[in-house]
Design a protein around this motif. Structure first.
Motif, PDB file in Angstrom:
ATOM      1  N   ASP A 602       0.807  -1.225   0.000  1.00 29.79           N
ATOM      2  CA  ASP A 602       0.000   0.000   0.000  1.00 29.79           C
ATOM      3  C   ASP A 602       0.838   1.271   0.000  1.00 29.79           C
ATOM      4  OD1 ASP A 602      -2.171  -1.668   0.150  1.00 29.79           O
ATOM      5  OD2 ASP A 602      -2.537  -1.353   2.286  1.00 29.79           O
ATOM      6  N   TYR A 603       2.163   1.130  -0.063  1.00 32.88           N
ATOM      7  CA  TYR A 603       3.010   2.280   0.230  1.00 32.88           C
ATOM      8  C   TYR A 603       3.943   2.660  -0.921  1.00 32.88           C
ATOM      9  CZ  TYR A 603       1.389   1.818   5.020  1.00 32.88           C
ATOM     10  OH  TYR A 603       0.604   1.761   6.144  1.00 32.88           O
ATOM     11  N   LEU A 604       4.237   3.955  -0.953  1.00 26.97           N
ATOM     12  CA  LEU A 604       5.237   4.530  -1.841  1.00 26.97           C
ATOM     13  C   LEU A 604       6.342   5.135  -0.973  1.00 26.97           C
ATOM     14  CD1 LEU A 604       6.461   5.880  -4.431  1.00 26.97           C
ATOM     15  CD2 LEU A 604       4.871   7.782  -4.015  1.00 26.97           C
ATOM     16  N   LEU A 605       7.584   4.706  -1.206  1.00 29.76           N
ATOM     17  CA  LEU A 605       8.743   5.235  -0.490  1.00 29.76           C
ATOM     18  C   LEU A 605       9.555   6.098  -1.436  1.00 29.76           C
ATOM     19  CD1 LEU A 605      10.479   4.784   2.281  1.00 29.76           C
ATOM     20  CD2 LEU A 605      11.930   3.415   0.767  1.00 29.76           C
ATOM     21  N   GLN A 606       9.967   7.276  -0.979  1.00 32.08           N
ATOM     22  CA  GLN A 606      10.834   8.154  -1.752  1.00 32.08           C
ATOM     23  C   GLN A 606      12.161   8.312  -1.030  1.00 32.08           C
ATOM     24  OE1 GLN A 606       8.332  11.675  -2.293  1.00 32.08           O
ATOM     25  NE2 GLN A 606       7.649  10.892  -4.273  1.00 32.08           N
ATOM     26  N   PHE A 607      13.259   8.075  -1.767  1.00 30.52           N
ATOM     27  CA  PHE A 607      14.594   7.962  -1.175  1.00 30.52           C
ATOM     28  C   PHE A 607      15.580   8.678  -2.085  1.00 30.52           C
ATOM     29  CE2 PHE A 607      18.509   5.241  -0.894  1.00 30.52           C
ATOM     30  CZ  PHE A 607      18.852   5.521   0.424  1.00 30.52           C
ATOM     31  N   ASP A 608      16.431   9.539  -1.509  1.00 29.31           N
ATOM     32  CA  ASP A 608      17.348  10.332  -2.337  1.00 29.31           C
ATOM     33  C   ASP A 608      18.736   9.720  -2.476  1.00 29.31           C
ATOM     34  OD1 ASP A 608      18.599  10.769   0.096  1.00 29.31           O
ATOM     35  OD2 ASP A 608      18.160  12.916   0.179  1.00 29.31           O
ATOM     36  N   GLY A 609      18.897   8.486  -2.056  1.00 33.25           N
ATOM     37  CA  GLY A 609      20.195   7.820  -2.106  1.00 33.25           C
ATOM     38  C   GLY A 609      20.885   7.807  -0.763  1.00 33.25           C
ATOM     39  N   HIS A 610      20.468   8.702   0.116  1.00 28.99           N
ATOM     40  CA  HIS A 610      21.034   8.775   1.465  1.00 28.99           C
ATOM     41  C   HIS A 610      19.954   8.684   2.543  1.00 28.99           C
ATOM     42  CE1 HIS A 610      24.976   9.901  -0.105  1.00 28.99           C
ATOM     43  NE2 HIS A 610      24.360  10.746  -0.912  1.00 28.99           N
ATOM     44  N   ASP A 611      18.859   9.384   2.302  1.00 28.24           N
ATOM     45  CA  ASP A 611      17.814   9.450   3.321  1.00 28.24           C
ATOM     46  C   ASP A 611      16.447   9.247   2.694  1.00 28.24           C
ATOM     47  OD1 ASP A 611      19.578  10.358   5.579  1.00 28.24           O
ATOM     48  OD2 ASP A 611      19.836  12.095   4.251  1.00 28.24           O
ATOM     49  N   VAL A 612      15.536   8.731   3.494  1.00 28.18           N
ATOM     50  CA  VAL A 612      14.145   8.630   3.079  1.00 28.18           C
ATOM     51  C   VAL A 612      13.529  10.021   3.129  1.00 28.18           C
ATOM     52  CG1 VAL A 612      11.871   7.731   3.680  1.00 28.18           C
ATOM     53  CG2 VAL A 612      13.884   6.246   3.831  1.00 28.18           C
ATOM     54  N   ARG A 613      12.951  10.426   2.012  1.00 32.82           N
ATOM     55  CA  ARG A 613      12.330  11.751   1.952  1.00 32.82           C
ATOM     56  C   ARG A 613      10.867  11.703   2.365  1.00 32.82           C
ATOM     57  NH1 ARG A 613      15.310  15.131  -1.348  1.00 32.82           N
ATOM     58  NH2 ARG A 613      13.947  16.729  -0.478  1.00 32.82           N
ATOM     59  N   ALA A 614      10.194  10.603   2.026  1.00 29.43           N
ATOM     60  CA  ALA A 614       8.770  10.512   2.341  1.00 29.43           C
ATOM     61  C   ALA A 614       8.297   9.078   2.192  1.00 29.43           C
ATOM     62  CB  ALA A 614       7.962  11.433   1.423  1.00 29.43           C
ATOM     63  N   ILE A 615       7.181   8.783   2.832  1.00 31.91           N
ATOM     64  CA  ILE A 615       6.488   7.518   2.625  1.00 31.91           C
ATOM     65  C   ILE A 615       4.993   7.819   2.680  1.00 31.91           C
ATOM     66  CG2 ILE A 615       6.600   6.885   5.074  1.00 31.91           C
ATOM     67  CD1 ILE A 615       6.771   3.932   4.105  1.00 31.91           C
ATOM     68  N   TYR A 616       4.261   7.282   1.702  1.00 30.29           N
ATOM     69  CA  TYR A 616       2.833   7.557   1.601  1.00 30.29           C
ATOM     70  C   TYR A 616       2.059   6.246   1.467  1.00 30.29           C
ATOM     71  CZ  TYR A 616       4.546  12.180   0.114  1.00 30.29           C
ATOM     72  OH  TYR A 616       5.194  13.390   0.030  1.00 30.29           O
ATOM     73  N   ASN A 617       0.856   6.236   2.017  1.00 26.32           N
ATOM     74  CA  ASN A 617      -0.090   5.168   1.728  1.00 26.32           C
ATOM     75  C   ASN A 617      -0.872   5.625   0.495  1.00 26.32           C
ATOM     76  OD1 ASN A 617      -2.416   3.474   1.599  1.00 26.32           O
ATOM     77  ND2 ASN A 617      -2.111   2.940   3.749  1.00 26.32           N
TER      78      ASN A 617
END
Length: 660
Positions: A602-617
């Protein structure tokens, strides 16, 4: 009569006005000759790798490729020299100015000669022409002076070749002799301005490698169009071109998130087919439809407008009802050149388009090569000018045996030839898909055939005879193109259904990427990648229906190979077999504006190569308004995404896209 009364005759108007441009043209020919000498030296130095080059390749193709890339390199490297020789200023004819011009020419070409000849040796260690990544690879080496001196001694004959080549450039350099001050200055400036202005667009065309709007500036991957194996691309390429074309194509270093053992445990793109698979020798037809985003298809959007949304694709809606589809299906990239590697080779777009990186010269497999090893014939179709977008090169690299483009279409007397050209990109979809359907009847079964359509694209034109039917004043100009392409697909399947191979064929329909959008649901970071992925089997043998699962373009390769079951050798694909993977375990990856996106469950993860920027359902929050950073699935999703990235970069940098 005293000799002091005699005067040296003035040069003619013609001599004084065009001697400099003529000298410039003659000297460019010398530069081509220098590149040619270096290519011969390259071949001789690496003859063991190319002993079968002439037997396995078309000589005309090799020469055409060499000329194309040499032209681009010569024009790029001689920009300063061109300015010195063609600038419409009369004092450029002076002795000092021409001295500077000659030394500029010699220095530029000496550098090109050295780079090409040095690569004749370095190629033996890399297997491809040197790109700018070499500077990153060697930046921490402290023994380069020793290495270079040793190689110079071992390859003294290449040093001699370089010196002789530069000496020949010096000896045969053409120096202009005109004296423009003896002629009207206004006329000199006028004519030289015309020459200079005419040269600029010609140079741009030569640098880009083509003249039409369908031709992107050629890159190193286009070399595959002229040869049969990636390693042979180095013959038609030259090192200055490879360096220039990769200056701004920075490749990130392989991250070390995990140890090799841990990495393989978390994720591996290597698929090993089971010996128990049932072999189904069905034909495969892949339709890659230009800009055919999921937004346009009513069958995927029944929830919109209170259930009243119909979309623009009545035929594809009917096809969905008899196909295997997925609740959430995504492209791996945002450009046409991202689609072919993803769909046909299981390679997603990460950081940079595969076509535009040095990785494009890696050994690459795909549907054509894997099925070809099991007796399949394969062909790729694209209605644009042959070679455009690098599609022909990539098709050949990945094992497609034949390519059918605008040239082949024009040679078929059953169709309208250039009368069916849309004036910008390619043959209109309807006639080209008819050609596609009928041409496949000539193929021996089983076959793999793929087509890339073109009409649903800017400048959003459709054939005049269909405008009244499909141009209904919709919100976006793309909508009439989508309606027309849906009609073209209907006509394609109608023709295909009458062919003897139809019932024994699996059809895959997807889009290269999304396009214009008027629905907010598709104007999100995730919606930008939503495309249809349909598997249609007219015989009904393959499962049908809508699955509550995620699918991505890179799943197409393993899903087809798993269902066909004929291939038994391991292969690499950054996706999963959708027919043998639980719905909860499917996933998708994409890259947008410096951010990796990973979708699972159910989730979308956004990652910039170093840190997680966001996670959404994204299922409950389709507009991605509520960042749930720190939510329960984040650690595991981050771990899996890091493993995908590390596997991707490792295999790209180490040329491991084919299991050894």
């Amino acid at each position: 009569m005293n000799s002091r009364h005699f005067h040296t005759p003035h040069p003619t108007l013609r001599q004084s006005l065009i001697s400099t441009p003529l000298a410039f043209a003659c000297n460019l020919v010398l530069a081509y000759a220098a590149f040619g000498i270096c290519r011969v030296a390259f071949l001789l130095e690496n003859w063991q790798a190319y002993s079968k080059l002439w037997a396995e390749n078309n000589t005309a193709d090799l020469l055409a490729g060499a000329f194309t890339f040499d032209t681009s390199a010569v024009l790029y490297t001689h920009i300063p020299y061109a300015l010195l020789m063609l600038v419409p200023l009369h004092w450029k004819e002076g002795t000092r100015w021409q001295g500077v011009a000659k030394w500029t020419f010699l220095c530029v070409n000496a550098l090109c000669v050295v780079l090409n000849l040095a690569d004749a040796v370095y190629f033996q260690y890399t297997g491809h022409r040197t790109t700018v990544t070499v500077f990153r690879e060697l930046q921490h080496e402290h023994n380069l002076a020793t290495v270079l001196s040793t190689e110079l001694l071992c390859h003294w004959y290449l040093v001699v070749t370089a010196l002789l080549t530069v000496a020949l450039l010096w000896m045969f350099y053409v120096r202009p002799s005109g004296r423009p001050h003896t002629q009207p200055r206004w006329l000199y400036c006028l004519l030289h301005t015309v020459i200079f202005v005419a040269y600029v667009p010609l140079a741009v065309i030569g640098m880009r490698g083509g003249t039409t709007t369908a031709v992107r500036p050629i890159t190193i991957s286009n070399a595959n169009q002229y040869v049969n194996r990636p390693v042979e691309a180095a013959v038609v390429l030259n090192t200055p071109f490879s360096l220039i074309r990769t200056i701004h194509r920075t490749v990130p270093a392989t991250p070390d998130y995990f140890s090799p053992t841990e990495l393989a445990h978390i994720f591996s793109p290597v698929h090993t087919p089971s010996d128990s698979l049932v072999c189904r020798r069905k034909n495969v037809v892949v339709l890659i439809v230009e800009s055919f985003g999921q937004e346009y298809i009513g069958a995927f959007n029944r929830q919109l407008d209170g259930g009243q949304y119909t979309g623009y694709t009545p035929f594809v809606d009917s096809l969905v009802a008899h196909s295997l589809t997925f609740d959430h299906s995504f492209a791996n990239g945002r450009k046409s050149i991202d689609a072919m590697p993803s769909i046909l080779s299981g390679i997603p777009m990460m950081h940079e388009s595969f076509f535009l990186t040095p990785f494009s010269l890696n050994d690459v497999s795909g549907l054509a090569r894997e099925l070809g090893s099991n007796g399949y014939y394969s062909a790729f179709f694209h209605g644009a000018k042959n070679g455009s977008m690098g599609f022909q090169a990539f098709a050949r690299t990945t094992g497609f045996q034949d390519y059918f483009g605008r040239s082949e279409y024009g040679a078929d007397p059953r169709f309208g030839g250039d009368a069916d050209f849309d004036g910008t990109w390619a043959i209109w979809d309807e006639p080209f898909l008819q050609y596609f359907a009928l041409k496949m009847t000539e193929f021996q079964e089983p076959f793999l055939s793929a087509v890339f359509t073109a009409t649903s694209h800017h400048p959003h034109r459709i054939p005049a005879q269909h405008r009244e039917r499909f141009d209904l004043g919709e919100p976006l100009p793309m909508h009439k193109c989508i309606r027309y392409t849906d009609y073209a697909l209907r006509r394609f399947f109608a023709t295909a259904s009458r062919q003897p191979w139809y019932e024994n064929t699996i059809f895959v329909l997807t889009a290269d990427h999304t396009s214009q959008s008027c629905r907010p649901e598709y104007q999100t970071d995730l919606g930008y990648f939503a495309v249809p992925i349909l598997f249609f089997d007219p015989s009904g043998e393959m499962p049908q229906g809508r699955r509550h699962a995620i699918a991505q373009q890179t799943d197409i390769l393993p899903t087809l190979l798993g269902w066909l079951g004929c291939s038994r050798r391991p292969y690499v694909a950054f996706g999963c077999d959708l027919l043998s993977t639980p719905d909860s375990a499917t996933w998708a990856v994409s890259y947008l504006a410096g951010t990796y996106q990973y979708v699972k469950g159910d989730y979308l993860l956004q990652f910039d190569g170093h840190d997680v920027r966001a996670i959404y359902n994204y299922r409950r929050d389709p507009m991605l308004r509520h960042n749930l950073a720190g939510a329960e699935p984040q650690p595991q999703m981050e771990r899996e995404l890091k493993a995908v990235i590390q596997q991707y970069m490792t295999r790209m940098n180490e040329n491991q896209l084919i299991p050894r």
